[in-house]
Design an enzyme around this catalytic site. Structure first.
Site, PDB file in Angstrom:
ATOM      1  N   ASN A   6      35.735  37.932  42.882  1.00 42.47           N
ATOM      2  CA  ASN A   6      34.647  38.610  42.185  1.00 42.47           C
ATOM      3  C   ASN A   6      35.067  38.799  40.727  1.00 42.47           C
ATOM      4  OD1 ASN A   6      32.576  40.240  41.304  1.00 42.47           O
ATOM      5  ND2 ASN A   6      33.189  42.051  42.492  1.00 42.47           N
ATOM      6  N   TRP A   7      34.567  37.933  39.870  1.00 48.50           N
ATOM      7  CA  TRP A   7      34.983  37.975  38.463  1.00 48.50           C
ATOM      8  C   TRP A   7      34.271  39.075  37.673  1.00 48.50           C
ATOM      9  CZ3 TRP A   7      35.219  32.080  36.783  1.00 48.50           C
ATOM     10  CH2 TRP A   7      36.318  31.490  37.419  1.00 48.50           C
ATOM     11  N   LYS A   8      33.289  39.707  38.290  1.00 48.25           N
ATOM     12  CA  LYS A   8      32.514  40.754  37.601  1.00 48.25           C
ATOM     13  C   LYS A   8      32.015  40.198  36.251  1.00 48.25           C
ATOM     14  CE  LYS A   8      35.132  44.067  40.241  1.00 48.25           C
ATOM     15  NZ  LYS A   8      35.742  45.366  40.394  1.00 48.25           N
ATOM     16  N   GLY A  60      39.057  41.361  42.927  1.00 51.09           N
ATOM     17  CA  GLY A  60      38.485  41.516  41.590  1.00 51.09           C
ATOM     18  C   GLY A  60      39.502  41.149  40.522  1.00 51.09           C
ATOM     19  N   SER A  95      41.988  46.624  45.012  1.00 51.42           N
ATOM     20  CA  SER A  95      43.360  46.493  44.484  1.00 51.42           C
ATOM     21  C   SER A  95      44.215  45.511  45.271  1.00 51.42           C
ATOM     22  CB  SER A  95      44.052  47.859  44.428  1.00 51.42           C
ATOM     23  OG  SER A  95      43.388  48.726  43.548  1.00 51.42           O
ATOM     24  N   GLU A 106      35.070  48.003  51.089  1.00 49.06           N
ATOM     25  CA  GLU A 106      35.714  48.320  49.815  1.00 49.06           C
ATOM     26  C   GLU A 106      35.626  49.818  49.574  1.00 49.06           C
ATOM     27  OE1 GLU A 106      35.891  44.805  46.902  1.00 49.06           O
ATOM     28  OE2 GLU A 106      34.075  45.917  46.507  1.00 49.06           O
ATOM     29  N   HIS A 157      27.569  45.943  45.628  1.00 43.33           N
ATOM     30  CA  HIS A 157      28.882  46.340  45.100  1.00 43.33           C
ATOM     31  C   HIS A 157      28.808  47.771  44.560  1.00 43.33           C
ATOM     32  CE1 HIS A 157      32.516  46.492  42.729  1.00 43.33           C
ATOM     33  NE2 HIS A 157      32.950  45.482  43.464  1.00 43.33           N
TER      34      HIS A 157
END
Ligand code: PGA
Length: 252
Positions: free
Chosen positions: A11-13, A233, A212, A166, A89
């Site tokens: 997930n590169w955001k 992430g 994390s 998450e 998310h």
């Protein structure tokens, strides 16, 4: 006995800065079993750059095409070879006030139109402080609300729904964050799987862990049979670290 291969979702955001960096990173991470979810404007180029990895979007709108300024639907994503979509998310719940009701519409639209959904659920810190039992109650309510409107016997639900557990307090960019303890993750994921099995009759529910995950701790999570993979992430943006996580996942 070898279990199902682990799934890693990057997930590169809202990263990286430009398409050239996105292409470079995507090529570096281009392996089977990896889903790369870049920002919308990079989807096409990243899709062209990879051979083995699959493409994921970070959000979707529930309607088809029409007068919905700024929104992107499953039909647009279909044009771009997008197979997966992350929905719900915690950052979208927090910054855009996405509610469970709205998320459930997105989940339904995506599933019904053949996309694989990575639905993010997880409790905030103040709930977890009250203990894992309270966290389970929170997660159960959230999951049921996010899946409302989906028929329990709907076939696509069985194959196309993936849950990412998450816990909000574990996401690396949250203040004071720390990864979940793998034994607690296993307990929570087993609970989620049981719920999906009994309530939605999903024979083999798939549930990932996110929060994390790094090259240092990936093995602790991925070696667990109950955990089907990870939503990564920050570490997915660091080429060498991400590659290490990919290599670790291959062992299980
Ligand atoms: P993180 O992010 O790996 O940086 O904690 C995970 C996520 O928010 O999906």
């Amino acid at each position: 006995m070898k279990m199902m291969p682990k799934l890693l979702v990057a997930n590169w955001k809202s990263n990286p800065h430009n398409v050239a960096s996105a292409i470079k990173l995507a090529k570096f991470l281009d392996k089977k079993g990896i889903v790369i979810a870049p920002p919308y404007p990079f989807l096409e180029q990243v899709g062209k750059a990879v051979k083995y990895a699959e493409l994921g979007a970070q959000d979707i709108f529930w309607e088809d095409v029409g007068p919905y300024t700024g929104e992107v639907s499953w039909r647009h994503l279909n044009n771009l070879k997008v197979k997966y979509v992350i929905i719900g998310h915690s950052e979208r719940r927090k910054y855009l006030n996405e509610t469970d009701e709205l998320i459930s519409k997105k989940v339904s639209a995506a599933i019904k139109n053949g996309l694989k959904v990575v639905l993010c659920i997880g409790e905030p810190a103040f709930i977890r402080k009250r203990g894992i039992k309270k966290a389970k109650e929170f997660v159960k309510k959230q999951l049921i609300r996010d899946l409302q409107g989906l028929h329990t016997t709907y076939n696509m639900l069985h194959t196309n729904l993936i849950i990412a557990y998450e816990p909000v307090w574990a996401i690396s960019t949250e203040k004071g964050s720390k990864p979940d303890r793998p034994e607690d993750t296993v307990e929570m994921i087993a609970f989620i799987k049981k719920l999906l099995h009994t309530t939605y009759h999903i024979p083999k529910p798939k549930v990932l862990y996110g929060g994390s995950v790094t090259a240092k701790n990936a093995k602790d999570f991925l070696q667990e049979d109950t955990i089907d993979g990870a939503l990564v992430g920050a570490a997915s943006l660091k080429a060498k670290e991400a590659k290490k996580i990919i290599n670790i996942a291959k062992d299980f």
